[in-house]
Scaffold this motif. Structure first.
Motif: not given
Length: 151
Positions: A75-86
């Motif tokens: 939640r805190r990092a959302l503005p910075y998250v550009k890519v998600v790996h799984i």
């Protein structure tokens, strides 16, 4: 000294990349794979300290789950998250997704889904049989991020 040099390197990379419209990304990795920056909060603190507006984050759900990282950090990092790996943490390896083990991802993907995240969401599995496991993994990913099912 190492921390200062690392931060200087990130600043130099950000400056050069910015000239070309490239967005460098920091990716917190679990302790199995590195000895530096293990959590989103650590990566965000670095970005905030350096005030690098053109550097973002990779959220790797494998690493976040191995580290027991709270979904609140996302939640805190959302503005910075550009890519998600799984990838599925199974026996300490990055496996393709298994239906019986994916509930661990739900708190994170619900945050992404509700926030309207539209960035890349990709599989980063290193163990398994892509020809057998990929379609199952794709179906699970569609369940984890239902609004992305058409893409």
């Amino acid at each position: 000294t190492a921390a200062d040099q690392w931060e200087q390197s990130i600043a130099i990379i950000a400056e050069i990349a910015g000239e070309y419209g490239i967005t460098p990304l920091l990716e917190p990795l679990c302790t199995r794979e590195c000895q530096w920056i293990h959590l989103l909060d650590e990566a965000m603190a670095t970005l905030q300290h350096l005030q690098l507006s053109n550097v973002g984050l990779v959220l790797d759900l494998y690493h976040a789950c191995v580290m027991g990282e709270s979904p609140d950090a996302l939640r805190r990092a959302l503005p910075y998250v550009k890519v998600v790996h799984i990838a599925q943490n199974y026996l300490g390896q990055k496996y393709y997704l298994q239906p019986e083990l994916t509930a661990v991802f739900t708190p994170y993907t619900e945050i992404l889904w509700k926030s309207g995240y539209e960035g890349e969401f990709s599989v980063e599995a290193t163990i398994g049989h892509p020809e057998q496991d990929y379609l199952r993994t794709l179906q699970i990913m569609k369940q984890l991020l239902p609004d992305r099912a058409a893409t």
